[in-house]
Scaffold this motif. Structure first.
Motif, mmCIF file in Angstrom:
data_model
loop_
_atom_site.group_PDB
_atom_site.id
_atom_site.type_symbol
_atom_site.label_atom_id
_atom_site.label_comp_id
_atom_site.label_asym_id
_atom_site.label_seq_id
_atom_site.Cartn_x
_atom_site.Cartn_y
_atom_site.Cartn_z
ATOM 1 N N ARG A 64 37.323 39.627 38.706
ATOM 2 C CA ARG A 64 36.590 38.549 39.362
ATOM 3 C C ARG A 64 35.845 37.704 38.332
ATOM 4 O O ARG A 64 35.845 36.472 38.406
ATOM 5 N N ASP B 68 35.614 36.446 45.181
ATOM 6 C CA ASP B 68 36.230 37.121 46.321
ATOM 7 C C ASP B 68 37.623 37.673 45.996
ATOM 8 O O ASP B 68 38.364 38.091 46.891
ATOM 9 N N LEU B 69 37.996 37.687 44.705
ATOM 10 C CA LEU B 69 39.300 38.229 44.304
ATOM 11 C C LEU B 69 39.388 39.695 44.681
ATOM 12 O O LEU B 69 38.431 40.460 44.530
ATOM 13 N N ASP C 205 45.394 40.425 44.817
ATOM 14 C CA ASP C 205 45.613 39.081 44.279
ATOM 15 C C ASP C 205 46.132 39.135 42.845
ATOM 16 O O ASP C 205 46.706 38.157 42.354
ATOM 17 N N HIS D 108 38.460 35.618 36.136
ATOM 18 C CA HIS D 108 39.103 34.490 36.814
ATOM 19 C C HIS D 108 38.098 33.554 37.488
ATOM 20 O O HIS D 108 38.495 32.500 38.011
ATOM 21 N N LYS E 12 36.502 34.153 40.245
ATOM 22 C CA LYS E 12 36.754 34.206 41.682
ATOM 23 C C LYS E 12 35.997 35.390 42.269
ATOM 24 O O LYS E 12 36.476 36.530 42.217
#
Length: 356
Positions: free
Chosen positions: A15, A22-23, A27, A18, A20
């Motif tokens: 997370r 909410d990864l 994913d 990247h 992100k």
């Protein structure tokens, strides 16, 4: 619980890398494999659940799942008749989670709710064969239409039943009965009773061998495996005197010893066939095999990371004194300890560069 803390650290680092928040691991990884309790974890991750949800489910439902069967069901007239635990609670949990809201029915192996390729390993006790089953639509026994009988297409078996089959640990839970068609049914047992308790190697072979029809490249630059263990222990005779060596010690130590050693052997082969980026020592002679070179002139077929904590003798004895029963799979008092050990191991060893 130890594995979950390692997976949580992996998800956290990915997370951050990247950007992100909410990864989820589904994913990042395209193929997730699991055996026994690992089948539950693998299916939840492939379903798209974050590791926090996986952790919460294990913490909330473990006491319910390990609900002892009444003594009269276990032991009658001097004979061991059934398993120590009822399987209904485990089945109910799996049915609740792996449910297809669109149809209002249990999700099948073919469900689009699975975000990755998934492998679940189990033993077909009716035929004596290992079943490393996937949701690969091109696999030989996955061909067929949604309306076909399961016998004609494994994709039509409810996902929850396959997870339950992989977790049917002998003595602890009864085998899972799966009707393949009106005339044929099989009994399935825990995948730990096969060579695939550690499913890393069979996952790589399934991804790359022509017979499995996935067609992934056997190339260390393009194929990367991260294998997460549940904590390594060794089954040993505590008392070496002849008086302590009997049928009971064999019944306990020999199966556990075989499972432990097969798990290590699968890891060993992955490090030889693959390029081992990280892993603890296999043993005092082989080391971690990170520089073992090519085998018989062949090239490395994948890159490989192995996360697993090897419990030392003093750790095992200390845990037994504090929690009683030690590392038995139904000793729920061990949960805080295993969580702590897993979290510490993950902080020390998991690196984002291992995952990319």
């Amino acid at each position: 619980m130890l594995s979950i803390e390692i997976l949580a650290r992996m998800e956290e680092l990915l997370r951050e890398h990247h950007g992100k928040p909410d990864l989820v691991l589904a994913d990042h990884f395209q193929f997730i494999a699991g055996t026994s309790a690992g089948a539950i974890v693998a299916a939840l991750l492939s379903w798209g659940d974050p590791v926090d949800t996986v952790r919460e489910l294990f913490l909330e439902r473990s006491a319910e799942i390990f609900s002892r069967a009444p003594l009269w069901k276990v032991w009658r007239l001097g004979r061991l008749l059934r398993a120590f635990y009822e399987s209904q609670a485990l089945s109910r949990f799996l049915q609740e989670h792996f449910h297809d809201e669109a149809t209002g029915k249990p999700a099948l192996l073919r469900t689009s709710k699975l975000k990755t390729m998934l492998m679940l390993c189990m033993r077909n006790a009716s035929t004596g064969s290992a079943w490393p089953i996937t949701n690969n639509p091109a696999a030989k026994f996955n061909q067929g239409d949604p309306g076909d009988d399961p016998m004609l297409c494994n994709m039509n078996i409810p996902l929850w039943q396959l997870v339950r089959a992989s977790t049917a640990a002998p003595v602890y839970f009864l085998p899972e009965h799966i009707a393949m068609d009106k005339a044929t049914a099989f009994e399935f047992m825990d995948g730990a009773t096969t060579a695939y308790n550690n499913p890393a190697l069979i996952a790589v072979l399934t991804a790359t061998l022509p017979c499995y029809h996935m067609g992934w490249p056997a190339d260390r630059e393009r194929l990367h495996m991260v294998s997460v263990g549940t904590g390594g222990t060794r089954s040993v005779l505590k008392d070496r005197s002849w008086a302590a060596y009997n049928i009971a010690t064999n019944l306990r130590n020999v199966p556990l010893g075989l499972i432990e050693n097969i798990t290590v052997q699968q890891d060993y082969l992955c490090r030889v066939l693959g390029d081992c980026i990280f892993g603890e020592e296999i043993d005092g002679e082989a080391g971690c095999l990170s520089d073992c070179g090519e085998v018989a002139g062949g090239r490395k077929q994948f890159s490989y990371v192995r996360y697993d904590h090897r419990f030392l003798k003093e750790e095992i004895e200390g845990a037994k004194r504090r929690y009683g029963g030690g590392f038995d799979i139904d000793n729920l008092r061990m949960i805080p300890y295993l969580t702590e050990v897993g979290r510490g191991y993950a902080e020390r060893n998991v690196r984002v560069e291992h995952l990319l």
